[in-house]
Design an enzyme around this catalytic site. Structure first.
Site, PDB file in Angstrom:
ATOM      1  N   HIS A 201       0.821  -1.213   0.000  1.00  0.00           N
ATOM      2  CA  HIS A 201       0.000   0.000   0.000  1.00  0.00           C
ATOM      3  C   HIS A 201       0.853   1.260   0.000  1.00  0.00           C
ATOM      4  CE1 HIS A 201      -3.262  -2.869   0.872  1.00  0.00           C
ATOM      5  NE2 HIS A 201      -3.897  -2.040   0.071  1.00  0.00           N
ATOM      6  N   ARG A 308     -10.717   3.593  -0.799  1.00  0.00           N
ATOM      7  CA  ARG A 308     -10.137   2.815   0.309  1.00  0.00           C
ATOM      8  C   ARG A 308     -10.394   3.576   1.614  1.00  0.00           C
ATOM      9  NH1 ARG A 308      -5.860   1.630  -3.739  1.00  0.00           N
ATOM     10  NH2 ARG A 308      -5.552  -0.610  -3.826  1.00  0.00           N
ATOM     11  N   ARG A 344     -15.604   1.249  -0.477  1.00  0.00           N
ATOM     12  CA  ARG A 344     -15.247  -0.065   0.060  1.00  0.00           C
ATOM     13  C   ARG A 344     -15.228   0.022   1.578  1.00  0.00           C
ATOM     14  NH1 ARG A 344      -9.475  -2.823  -1.005  1.00  0.00           N
ATOM     15  NH2 ARG A 344      -8.746  -1.231   0.429  1.00  0.00           N
ATOM     16  N   ASN A 466      -4.412  -7.335  -6.668  1.00  0.00           N
ATOM     17  CA  ASN A 466      -3.245  -7.245  -5.772  1.00  0.00           C
ATOM     18  C   ASN A 466      -3.245  -8.409  -4.792  1.00  0.00           C
ATOM     19  OD1 ASN A 466      -2.956  -4.816  -7.028  1.00  0.00           O
ATOM     20  ND2 ASN A 466      -3.756  -3.606  -5.334  1.00  0.00           N
ATOM     21  N   ASP A 467      -4.402  -8.629  -4.193  1.00  0.00           N
ATOM     22  CA  ASP A 467      -4.497  -9.737  -3.256  1.00  0.00           C
ATOM     23  C   ASP A 467      -4.717 -11.061  -3.971  1.00  0.00           C
ATOM     24  OD1 ASP A 467      -4.077  -8.734  -0.632  1.00  0.00           O
ATOM     25  OD2 ASP A 467      -5.923  -7.594  -0.837  1.00  0.00           O
ATOM     26  N   ARG A 477       2.739 -10.068  -1.146  1.00  0.00           N
ATOM     27  CA  ARG A 477       2.836  -8.870  -1.991  1.00  0.00           C
ATOM     28  C   ARG A 477       3.801  -7.832  -1.429  1.00  0.00           C
ATOM     29  NH1 ARG A 477      -3.239  -6.187  -1.261  1.00  0.00           N
ATOM     30  NH2 ARG A 477      -2.361  -4.192  -1.901  1.00  0.00           N
ATOM     31  N   CYS A 514      -9.943  -3.628  -9.968  1.00  0.00           N
ATOM     32  CA  CYS A 514      -9.447  -2.434  -9.290  1.00  0.00           C
ATOM     33  C   CYS A 514      -8.062  -2.635  -8.687  1.00  0.00           C
ATOM     34  CB  CYS A 514     -10.430  -1.947  -8.227  1.00  0.00           C
ATOM     35  SG  CYS A 514     -10.645  -3.126  -6.886  1.00  0.00           S
TER      36      CYS A 514
HETATM   37  C1  PEP Z   1      -6.544  -5.477  -4.373  1.00  0.00           C
HETATM   38  O1  PEP Z   1      -6.297  -6.322  -3.511  1.00  0.00           O
HETATM   39  O2  PEP Z   1      -6.284  -5.631  -5.582  1.00  0.00           O
HETATM   40  C2  PEP Z   1      -7.142  -4.194  -3.984  1.00  0.00           C
HETATM   41  C3  PEP Z   1      -7.526  -3.314  -4.884  1.00  0.00           C
HETATM   42  O3  PEP Z   1      -7.244  -3.918  -2.653  1.00  0.00           O
HETATM   43  P1  PEP Z   1      -6.011  -3.465  -1.747  1.00  0.00           P
HETATM   44  O4  PEP Z   1      -4.840  -3.161  -2.656  1.00  0.00           O
HETATM   45  O5  PEP Z   1      -6.438  -2.265  -0.994  1.00  0.00           O
HETATM   46  O6  PEP Z   1      -5.767  -4.659  -0.907  1.00  0.00           O
HETATM   47 MG    MG Z   2      -7.133  -6.167  -1.550  1.00  0.00          MG
END
Ligand code: PEP
Ligand code: MG
Length: 592
Positions: A201, A308, A344, A466-467, A477, A514
């Site tokens: 992040h 977020r 979210r 991302n997750d 990550r 996203c």
């Molecule tokens: C993701 O996991 O792709 C996402 C958009 O949420 P975050 O990056 O806030 O975990």
């Molecule tokens: Mg995420």
């Protein structure tokens, strides 16, 4: 790209996470170290001297905190600076101090040892209580006690961003998202960290704030010292110490070429995101704070695909009230209406904690107490957020989205709470939009496997790549050591995306992306070809993605995706995607 490593300069390579180039003196912020506290016996005659040392350390700590508070207040306003009030309160706590003095007297030990013993006892007691507010106090207390100890030991702490007094490139061991969110852009031109990766992040924030950033430099903080002159290249992931005139000249040329590309991108800003063969793509923005509202439209995004909200909760010592949240959500919806704003619900945990000093005790925080799991337990916190969103939903076009849904049960329980709070509001005569659309993030492989069941009960999916990547490939990550294994074009990831999109379309709902993949212009055609209806990215990344969308034919993107789904090699899939985009949008890529 300039060829680095000329004679006389030193090039340290890391992971490029946020584009841009800056140069200046570096400010090194090493790993926050545990303070080693020796214990030694004292005679009764030495007791007053030890008590005096303790008092001096407290006075110096107080001055230090006030100084930092003053600087933060000037740079970011009084509300950000208020986080230090709680630290001052710890210093003024008479019970703590009386006990330390008593310990010096009765145990006949040195002041630092007595202070460490007593403060550790309180830290352990507070930390064991299952109360969010008290856990926050632990973070304050730990911060203050380490400052006091540093003063008693004659070594003022070096972990303070408040010590930065002139514009610099910050070279840190690591930065928490909460620290990055409050970096003073007038003082920090860019940053480089030993730790971190592309989808941490902290990296995501650097891109939103348009700060050049490089992570994964391994041990740079140990090899460099504050005051050295450097150039930070966020395009190629380089920190160049003592750059030569030739290197500086080449980077000057690079800056000119980047400006030319930026001009081209500006031309598409107000154009729709539509493919050459007429498919209208929703291209929206990911934001973390109200300060970014202006950035959404400035970069040509259509509303917010991911807000977020956890950033409303960071860097403060009380939870935001329902009213405060309501005002924030309403403000965004009002500013962007009629465009949608997908709010979210809280995604705390992982690398985001309620205080910038809070260190997790979980072994696997990304697999631990995070997001919807916290919210379903911390009912009061979730209630105030859901009520605030419901109340704000009468304005503009708000949608609600749950993060980290792993299966039907969590969705059902969260929806039951929404219904309960709707009933409350109804009884109170408070208006809300009864038709408020609810969607889920698909970011856990299990959710992909049950996407059909989820799709029957929601209005949209937003794929959090991302997750999804970290969980499906078992690649943390945040870990720079395995960053090369974090492959968005891994065949398994593409199959998961495809399966999610198909499940959504089978139920007649839309599916967006996203995660950071959506902000990479090289991957945009692939995602569209896989069937994504919406892409949502940090505002500064939106123009390049739109530029590519406007030059692609959906039929060709589908062929690219079909080929990728039959390909077994992540690197080859990425190469094909890159070649495809270079072909349709050659002027996006600067050539030396
Ligand atoms: C993701 O996991 O792709 C996402 C958009 O949420 P975050 O990056 O806030 O975990
Ligand atoms: Mg995420």
């Amino acid at each position: 790209m300039p060829e680095p490593a000329k004679i006389g300069e030193r090039v340290i390579r890391g992971i490029p996470v946020s584009t841009g180039v800056c140069r200046g003196k570096i400010f090194v912020l090493g790993k926050p170290s545990e303070v080693a506290v020796a214990r030694y016996d004292i005679s009764p005659l030495e007791v007053p001297e030890q008590v005096n040392r303790l008092e001096q350390a407290l006075v110096r700590t107080r001055h230090q905190i006030l100084e930092v508070q003053q600087k933060v207040s000037e740079a970011m306003g009084t509300s950000d600076a208020a986080i230090f009030d709680a630290q001052l309160l710890v210093l003024d706590d008479p019970i703590l101090l009386e006990e330390v003095v008593k310990h010096i007297h009765t145990e006949r030990v040195n002041a630092e040892h007595a202070f460490a013993v007593v403060s550790n006892k309180y830290l352990a007691m507070l930390g064991a209580i299952n109360d969010e507010y008290l856990r926050e106090r632990v973070a304050d207390m730990r911060d203050v006690t380490s400052r006091v100890l540093h003063h008693l030991l004659g070594a003022p702490g070096e972990s303070d961003l408040g010590q930065i007094r002139e514009p610099c490139i910050l070279v840190a061991y690591d930065l928490a998202p909460s620290q990055t969110a409050t970096l003073d852009k007038r003082m920090v031109l860019g940053f480089a960290t030993d730790q971190g990766s592309k989808t941490s992040h902290t990296a995501i924030l650097a891109r939103s704030h348009q700060l050049p950033a490089v992570t994964g430099l391994q041990d740079a903080t140990q090899r460099l010292r504050t005051g050295q002159y450097a150039l930070l290249d966020g395009y190629n992931g380089l920190l160049i110490i003592d750059p030569t005139d030739q290197t500086l000249f080449e980077y000057g040329q690079l800056a000119r070429r980047k400006l030319a590309i930026a001009d081209r991108l500006r031309e598409v800003r107000d154009q729709p995101a539509v493919t050459l063969d007429g498919m209208r793509v929703t291209l929206s923005a990911n934001i973390e704070s109200l300060d970014e509202i202006g950035e959404v439209q400035a970069h040509g995004a259509e509303g917010v695909g991911l807000f977020r909200t956890e950033y409303l909760f960071l860097n403060r010592h009380t939870l935001p009230s329902e009213e405060e949240q309501f005002l924030a959500y309403r403000r965004i919806a009002q500013a962007l209406k009629p465009q949608p704003v997908i709010i979210r619900t809280l995604d705390l945990g992982g690398d985001k904690y309620l205080s910038h000093r809070h260190v997790t005790t979980e072994r696997n925080p990304f697999m631990g107490w995070r997001a919807i799991r916290i919210c379903l337990q911390e009912r009061d916190m979730f209630r105030s957020q859901l009520r605030a969103i419901l109340r704000a939903s009468v304005v503009g076009n708000i949608k609600l989205m749950y993060p980290m849904i792993s299966g039907l049960d969590e969705l059902t329980r969260a929806n039951a709470l929404v219904d309960e709070y709707k009933a409350e509001l109804r009884a109170e005569g408070v208006p809300f939009d009864d038709q408020l659309e609810i969607g889920v993030m698909i970011e856990i492989p299990a959710a992909v496997m049950v996407a059909g069941a989820l799709a029957k009960r929601v209005k949209f999916f937003s794929i959090g790549t991302n997750d999804l990547i970290q969980y499906s490939l078992a690649v943390d990550r945040m870990n720079p050591k395995i960053a090369h294994l974090y492959e968005p074009t891994h065949p398994a990831v593409l199959q998961l995306v495809k399966r999610t999109v198909d499940a959504a379309h089978d139920q007649g709902i839309w599916a967006g992306v996203c995660g950071e993949m959506a902000g990479d212009p090289v991957l945009a055609p692939l995602l569209l070809g896989l069937g994504a209806d919406e892409l949502s990215a940090a505002p500064p990344l939106v123009p390049a993605v739109k530029y590519v969308i406007r030059r692609v034919k959906l039929s060709e993107a589908r062929a690219l995706a079909a080929e990728a789904l039959n390909n077994e090699n992540a690197a080859k899939i990425l190469n094909h995607a890159q070649a495809f985009v270079e072909d349709i949008a050659p002027d996006l890529f600067e050539k030396a």
